[in-house]
Design an enzyme around this catalytic site. Structure first.
Site, PDB file in Angstrom:
ATOM      1  N   GLY A   1      -5.505   2.254  -8.569  1.00  0.00           N
ATOM      2  CA  GLY A   1      -6.252   3.477  -8.261  1.00  0.00           C
ATOM      3  C   GLY A   1      -5.523   4.252  -7.184  1.00  0.00           C
TER       4      GLY A   1
ATOM      5  N   GLU B   1      -3.578  -4.061 -12.741  1.00  0.00           N
ATOM      6  CA  GLU B   1      -4.696  -3.168 -13.061  1.00  0.00           C
ATOM      7  C   GLU B   1      -5.468  -3.721 -14.264  1.00  0.00           C
ATOM      8  OE1 GLU B   1      -6.279  -0.257 -11.985  1.00  0.00           O
ATOM      9  OE2 GLU B   1      -7.478  -0.554 -13.801  1.00  0.00           O
TER      10      GLU B   1
ATOM     11  N   SER C   1      -7.486  -3.231  -3.751  1.00  0.00           N
ATOM     12  CA  SER C   1      -7.939  -1.823  -3.712  1.00  0.00           C
ATOM     13  C   SER C   1      -8.606  -1.519  -5.045  1.00  0.00           C
ATOM     14  CB  SER C   1      -6.749  -0.893  -3.453  1.00  0.00           C
ATOM     15  OG  SER C   1      -5.679  -1.210  -4.319  1.00  0.00           O
TER      16      SER C   1
ATOM     17  N   GLY D   1     -11.797  -0.055  -5.428  1.00  0.00           N
ATOM     18  CA  GLY D   1     -12.931   0.850  -5.260  1.00  0.00           C
ATOM     19  C   GLY D   1     -13.682   0.580  -3.970  1.00  0.00           C
ATOM     20  N   ARG D   2     -14.675   1.408  -3.704  1.00  0.00           N
ATOM     21  CA  ARG D   2     -15.423   1.307  -2.448  1.00  0.00           C
ATOM     22  C   ARG D   2     -16.927   1.307  -2.724  1.00  0.00           C
ATOM     23  NH1 ARG D   2     -12.560   1.850   2.032  1.00  0.00           N
ATOM     24  NH2 ARG D   2     -14.175   2.871   3.260  1.00  0.00           N
TER      25      ARG D   2
ATOM     26  N   ASP E   1     -19.639   9.802   1.033  1.00  0.00           N
ATOM     27  CA  ASP E   1     -19.400   8.617   0.197  1.00  0.00           C
ATOM     28  C   ASP E   1     -20.677   7.861  -0.141  1.00  0.00           C
ATOM     29  OD1 ASP E   1     -16.717   9.181   0.377  1.00  0.00           O
ATOM     30  OD2 ASP E   1     -16.134   7.249   1.227  1.00  0.00           O
TER      31      ASP E   1
ATOM     32  N   HIS F   1       9.109  34.763  -3.556  1.00  0.00           N
ATOM     33  CA  HIS F   1      10.311  34.173  -4.150  1.00  0.00           C
ATOM     34  C   HIS F   1      11.332  33.874  -3.063  1.00  0.00           C
ATOM     35  CE1 HIS F   1      13.596  33.469  -6.942  1.00  0.00           C
ATOM     36  NE2 HIS F   1      14.348  34.216  -6.147  1.00  0.00           N
TER      37      HIS F   1
HETATM   38  P1  FAD Z   1     -16.999   7.621   6.374  1.00  0.00           P
HETATM   39  O1  FAD Z   1     -15.732   8.312   6.674  1.00  0.00           O
HETATM   40  O2  FAD Z   1     -16.940   6.246   5.803  1.00  0.00           O
HETATM   41  O3  FAD Z   1     -17.819   7.602   7.742  1.00  0.00           O
HETATM   42  C1  FAD Z   1     -19.049   6.978   7.856  1.00  0.00           C
HETATM   43  C2  FAD Z   1     -19.280   6.627   9.316  1.00  0.00           C
HETATM   44  O4  FAD Z   1     -20.617   6.164   9.448  1.00  0.00           O
HETATM   45  C3  FAD Z   1     -18.384   5.509   9.825  1.00  0.00           C
HETATM   46  O5  FAD Z   1     -17.776   5.907  11.020  1.00  0.00           O
HETATM   47  C4  FAD Z   1     -19.335   4.326  10.048  1.00  0.00           C
HETATM   48  O6  FAD Z   1     -18.934   3.537  11.153  1.00  0.00           O
HETATM   49  C5  FAD Z   1     -20.641   5.051  10.328  1.00  0.00           C
HETATM   50  N1  FAD Z   1     -21.854   4.276  10.014  1.00  0.00           N
HETATM   51  C6  FAD Z   1     -22.113   3.539   8.908  1.00  0.00           C
HETATM   52  N2  FAD Z   1     -23.372   3.043   8.961  1.00  0.00           N
HETATM   53  C7  FAD Z   1     -23.911   3.509  10.125  1.00  0.00           C
HETATM   54  C8  FAD Z   1     -25.187   3.373  10.728  1.00  0.00           C
HETATM   55  N3  FAD Z   1     -26.178   2.686  10.151  1.00  0.00           N
HETATM   56  N4  FAD Z   1     -25.390   3.968  11.935  1.00  0.00           N
HETATM   57  C9  FAD Z   1     -24.403   4.687  12.542  1.00  0.00           C
HETATM   58  N5  FAD Z   1     -23.187   4.851  11.994  1.00  0.00           N
HETATM   59  C10 FAD Z   1     -22.948   4.286  10.799  1.00  0.00           C
HETATM   60  N6  FAD Z   1     -10.186  11.242   0.995  1.00  0.00           N
HETATM   61  C11 FAD Z   1      -9.529  12.410   0.859  1.00  0.00           C
HETATM   62  O7  FAD Z   1     -10.164  13.438   0.596  1.00  0.00           O
HETATM   63  N7  FAD Z   1      -8.178  12.503   1.020  1.00  0.00           N
HETATM   64  C12 FAD Z   1      -7.435  11.415   1.302  1.00  0.00           C
HETATM   65  O8  FAD Z   1      -6.218  11.535   1.432  1.00  0.00           O
HETATM   66  C13 FAD Z   1      -8.072  10.165   1.436  1.00  0.00           C
HETATM   67  N8  FAD Z   1      -7.362   9.061   1.741  1.00  0.00           N
HETATM   68  C14 FAD Z   1      -8.019   7.873   1.875  1.00  0.00           C
HETATM   69  C15 FAD Z   1      -7.270   6.740   2.151  1.00  0.00           C
HETATM   70  C16 FAD Z   1      -7.888   5.506   2.276  1.00  0.00           C
HETATM   71  C17 FAD Z   1      -7.061   4.279   2.578  1.00  0.00           C
HETATM   72  C18 FAD Z   1      -9.301   5.412   2.164  1.00  0.00           C
HETATM   73  C19 FAD Z   1     -10.002   4.094   2.337  1.00  0.00           C
HETATM   74  C20 FAD Z   1     -10.060   6.531   1.891  1.00  0.00           C
HETATM   75  C21 FAD Z   1      -9.417   7.773   1.734  1.00  0.00           C
HETATM   76  N9  FAD Z   1     -10.133   8.935   1.441  1.00  0.00           N
HETATM   77  C22 FAD Z   1      -9.483  10.121   1.276  1.00  0.00           C
HETATM   78  C23 FAD Z   1     -11.594   8.904   1.284  1.00  0.00           C
HETATM   79  C24 FAD Z   1     -12.275   9.401   2.577  1.00  0.00           C
HETATM   80  O9  FAD Z   1     -11.822   8.625   3.671  1.00  0.00           O
HETATM   81  C25 FAD Z   1     -13.769   9.297   2.425  1.00  0.00           C
HETATM   82  O10 FAD Z   1     -14.185   9.964   1.255  1.00  0.00           O
HETATM   83  C26 FAD Z   1     -14.462   9.928   3.630  1.00  0.00           C
HETATM   84  O11 FAD Z   1     -14.090   9.283   4.821  1.00  0.00           O
HETATM   85  C27 FAD Z   1     -15.970   9.859   3.465  1.00  0.00           C
HETATM   86  O12 FAD Z   1     -16.577  10.435   4.572  1.00  0.00           O
HETATM   87  P2  FAD Z   1     -18.047  10.002   5.034  1.00  0.00           P
HETATM   88  O13 FAD Z   1     -18.325  10.804   6.243  1.00  0.00           O
HETATM   89  O14 FAD Z   1     -18.961  10.074   3.885  1.00  0.00           O
HETATM   90  O15 FAD Z   1     -17.930   8.453   5.397  1.00  0.00           O
HETATM   91  P1  NAI Z   2     -10.163   3.631  -7.232  1.00  0.00           P
HETATM   92  O1  NAI Z   2     -11.499   3.723  -7.839  1.00  0.00           O
HETATM   93  O2  NAI Z   2      -9.331   4.850  -7.072  1.00  0.00           O
HETATM   94  O3  NAI Z   2      -9.277   2.603  -8.066  1.00  0.00           O
HETATM   95  C1  NAI Z   2      -9.647   1.275  -8.247  1.00  0.00           C
HETATM   96  C2  NAI Z   2      -8.789   0.706  -9.372  1.00  0.00           C
HETATM   97  O4  NAI Z   2      -8.982  -0.691  -9.393  1.00  0.00           O
HETATM   98  C3  NAI Z   2      -9.175   1.255 -10.744  1.00  0.00           C
HETATM   99  O5  NAI Z   2      -8.026   1.630 -11.454  1.00  0.00           O
HETATM  100  C4  NAI Z   2      -9.887   0.067 -11.386  1.00  0.00           C
HETATM  101  O6  NAI Z   2      -9.786   0.052 -12.788  1.00  0.00           O
HETATM  102  C5  NAI Z   2      -9.163  -1.094 -10.739  1.00  0.00           C
HETATM  103  N1  NAI Z   2      -9.912  -2.347 -10.723  1.00  0.00           N
HETATM  104  C6  NAI Z   2     -11.231  -2.520 -10.480  1.00  0.00           C
HETATM  105  N2  NAI Z   2     -11.542  -3.838 -10.518  1.00  0.00           N
HETATM  106  C7  NAI Z   2     -10.387  -4.510 -10.773  1.00  0.00           C
HETATM  107  C8  NAI Z   2     -10.065  -5.883 -10.931  1.00  0.00           C
HETATM  108  N3  NAI Z   2     -10.994  -6.837 -10.835  1.00  0.00           N
HETATM  109  N4  NAI Z   2      -8.785  -6.204 -11.219  1.00  0.00           N
HETATM  110  C9  NAI Z   2      -7.817  -5.247 -11.315  1.00  0.00           C
HETATM  111  N5  NAI Z   2      -8.077  -3.923 -11.182  1.00  0.00           N
HETATM  112  C10 NAI Z   2      -9.345  -3.564 -10.899  1.00  0.00           C
HETATM  113  O7  NAI Z   2     -10.396   2.889  -5.834  1.00  0.00           O
HETATM  114  P2  NAI Z   2      -9.466   2.722  -4.554  1.00  0.00           P
HETATM  115  O8  NAI Z   2      -8.041   2.883  -4.890  1.00  0.00           O
HETATM  116  O9  NAI Z   2      -9.930   1.477  -3.922  1.00  0.00           O
HETATM  117  O10 NAI Z   2      -9.880   3.942  -3.666  1.00  0.00           O
HETATM  118  C11 NAI Z   2     -11.256   4.135  -3.318  1.00  0.00           C
HETATM  119  C12 NAI Z   2     -11.564   5.570  -3.158  1.00  0.00           C
HETATM  120  O11 NAI Z   2     -11.019   6.066  -1.949  1.00  0.00           O
HETATM  121  C13 NAI Z   2     -10.961   6.460  -4.235  1.00  0.00           C
HETATM  122  O12 NAI Z   2     -11.744   6.483  -5.388  1.00  0.00           O
HETATM  123  C14 NAI Z   2     -10.938   7.779  -3.569  1.00  0.00           C
HETATM  124  O13 NAI Z   2     -12.177   8.399  -3.740  1.00  0.00           O
HETATM  125  C15 NAI Z   2     -10.718   7.441  -2.113  1.00  0.00           C
HETATM  126  N6  NAI Z   2      -9.325   7.704  -1.779  1.00  0.00           N
HETATM  127  C16 NAI Z   2      -8.870   8.982  -1.901  1.00  0.00           C
HETATM  128  C17 NAI Z   2      -7.567   9.283  -1.640  1.00  0.00           C
HETATM  129  C18 NAI Z   2      -7.112  10.674  -1.821  1.00  0.00           C
HETATM  130  O14 NAI Z   2      -7.931  11.554  -1.970  1.00  0.00           O
HETATM  131  N7  NAI Z   2      -5.821  10.935  -1.808  1.00  0.00           N
HETATM  132  C19 NAI Z   2      -6.621   8.270  -1.172  1.00  0.00           C
HETATM  133  C20 NAI Z   2      -7.198   6.948  -1.118  1.00  0.00           C
HETATM  134  C21 NAI Z   2      -8.509   6.706  -1.392  1.00  0.00           C
END
Ligand code: FAD
Ligand code: NAI
Length: 478
Positions: A195, A216, A282, A284-285, A325, A457
């Protein structure tokens, strides 16, 4: 007396902190609680959630360092530049990343002070509702306090999903937290899940020298992207040496003397073992809802843990909203932010609206992948009349000059009205180029609108215009 707020935001990620700022701009008294998932060295919570602490921002810092390293190591000869003794100090690279995180998270605290938002250190959970508002208990290191709020915005985000029997220790077997903190590139890196995280993080460590194998479960990958983009990505990733094995079934992962061994069955049913130094999971979340005590205000998460909301992020509890999220839709920082702004404006009596169809996606691989709107396979399945225009970066002078001429832009437009229905990019700077397409779609532009707009351009943006021209088979440079 309990603290009272017009608006209480639970969680200070990009959804929560932006909602808090917008609500404060609109004149409300705002509190925001954050339970300190990410502490700074002084034990203070770092704001900014997953995005700033363990997601978008630190990962993109590593993407930039690793891309630069790869470019300097392998891709400068064509320019006539010779290099020798190129090396990388991973500890320094990680310090740079940490410094960016520190700066950005401190920036959110500054914005809270500037907007007079009360930061409450602790985990928020509902205790019920009275005539005076919602009762929320904030449990922090110093104990508990109860606050009252007229409106509540839940923005608690998500955490990595793990696989049963594969224990994440964030040292050898890592989710996104550990995967961004390696102190040296693993010789062999296993990644479960092709993913967004698997591809981005896998590419970082591949560029820095790791042999990366991605396992995958599905028979294809990047299924949300346009099919021609996934095909092109597959070709380019293979050329780069990123091994992606599709249709596998993961068995047990065992820690070994040197790392970890993962048993898996391939798409033909044959059994294999992958030995690697580090493993990234990795797959999903999952939303953070379990400790919110939603029942106290008559709410319940759905079977996948998401809080049910309507198109305007309102829950069924009056005055309680949920964003980012923790609710349906893509897990993207800009989606969380836009929902935060929308909800704050709704609370203020305004009539904001989000068009989820014009929300862009970006994957920060090399080259970058970005899209907005519908894919060709979606349009085909809907049976509608549509037109396709595609133009390669290889025919663009700026891309050639930059030495980044892989990929293309593909535009899809309505067969009758010419309205742009989708734009799909694989190529350099796709993350910035896609903004033009998102704006065009937000304004319901036609492909002709883009085709008639003067583009600078030489620039990569000319590829967008040529793709628009190609819709009526009148691309000029091909
Ligand atoms: P979060 O960022 O998860 O924030 C939630 C906050 O709530 C946290 O600080 C947590 O500690 C707090 N919290 C939880 N429960 C409680 C509670 N009960 N009381 C008080 N506080 C609490 N998205 C993009 O658009 N572009 C990217 O390039 C991108 N890269 C990513 C890379 C990785 C490795 C990962 C894991 C995610 C990535 N994402 C990316 C996804 C993005 O990080 C999330 O979609 C985004 O952070 C969601 O924002 P949010 O505010 O909903 O939640
Ligand atoms: P993802 O949903 O993007 O990908 C997960 C992958 O794992 C899928 O291809 C799925 O088929 C596979 N999978 C699931 N179970 C499996 C198993 N048991 N064995 C093997 N493969 C399996 O989730 P990912 O990469 O963890 O990222 C989570 C989320 O974080 C993304 O969906 C995205 O929303 C966010 N994110 C966004 C970024 C961006 O905007 N550039 C960068 C990184 C994360």
């Amino acid at each position: 007396m309990n603290k009272q707020f017009d608006v209480l935001v639970i969680g200070a990620g990009p959804g929560g902190y932006i909602a808090a700022i917008r609500a404060a701009q609109l004149g409300f008294s705002v509190g925001c609680c954050e339970f300190s998932a990410y502490d700074d060295p002084a034990g203070e919570p770092r704001l900014g959630g997953t995005c700033l602490n363990a997601g978008c921002i630190p990962l993109k810092a590593l993407v930039a360092s690793s891309e630069l390293f790869e470019k300097v190591s392998h891709n400068l000869e064509d320019h006539g530049i010779t290099t020798s003794g190129v090396g990388i100090d991973i500890a320094k690279m990680q310090l740079r990343k940490e410094a960016i995180v520190t700066k950005m998270t401190a920036g959110v605290k500054f914005l809270f002070r500037k907007n007079k938002i009360t930061l409450l250190h602790g985990r928020g959970s509902f205790a019920g509702r009275t005539d005076a508002g919602y009762r929320v208990i904030i449990s922090g290191k110093e104990g508990e306090e109860e606050v009252l709020a007229q409106k509540v915005i839940i923005a608690t985000g998500s955490k990595a999903r793990h696989i049963p029997n594969i224990a994440v220790d964030n040292v050898t077997i890592c989710d996104n937290e550990g995967a961004l903190k390696f102190t040296e590139p693993p010789k062999k890196l296993g990644v479960i899940g092709a993913g967004v995280i698997g591809l981005e993080v896998g590419s970082v460590w591949r560029r820095l020298g790791a042999e990366v194998t991605v396992l995958e479960v599905m028979p294809s990958f990047l299924v949300a992207a346009d099919e021609s983009i996934s095909r092109e990505a597959s070709k380019l990733f293979l050329k780069q040496g990123l091994h992606i094995k599709l249709g596998v079934r993961i068995g047990q992962a065992k820690l070994t003397k040197h790392g970890v061994s993962i048993a898996y069955t391939d798409d033909q049913g044959f059994e294999h073992t992958l030995e690697c130094d580090k493993l990234i999971v990795s797959v999903g979340r999952i939303p953070n809802t379990e400790k919110l005590n939603l029942e106290a205000i008559g709410l319940q998460a759905d079977e996948r843990g998401f809080i049910p909301v309507n198109d305007h992020c309102a829950t069924t509890a009056p005055g309680v909203y949920a964003i980012g999220d923790v609710v349906r839709g893509p897990m993207l920082a800009h989606k969380a932010e836009d929902e935060g702004v929308m909800v704050a404006e709704l609370i203020a009596g305004q009539k904001p609206h989000i068009d989820y169809n014009s929300m862009p996606w970006v994957i920060y691989t090399t080259p970058e992948i970005a899209w907005v709107g519908k894919t060709e396979q979606q349009l085909r399945a809907e049976g509608g009349d549509y037109k396709v225009g595609q133009f390669p970066f290889a025919a663009n002078g700026r891309a050639l000059g930059l030495g980044d001429a892989e990929g293309f832009i593909k535009m899809l437009a309505d067969g009758k009205t010419d309205e742009i229905l989708g734009v799909h990019i694989i190529g350099a700077d796709a993350s910035d180029l896609i903004a033009e397409a998102a704006l065009a779609m937000e304004f319901r532009a036609s492909s002709e609108d883009v085709a008639r707009t003067c583009h600078p351009h030489p620039s990569l943006s000319e590829v967008m215009r040529e793709a628009a021209l190609a819709i009526e088979k009148r691309a000029l440079n091909m």
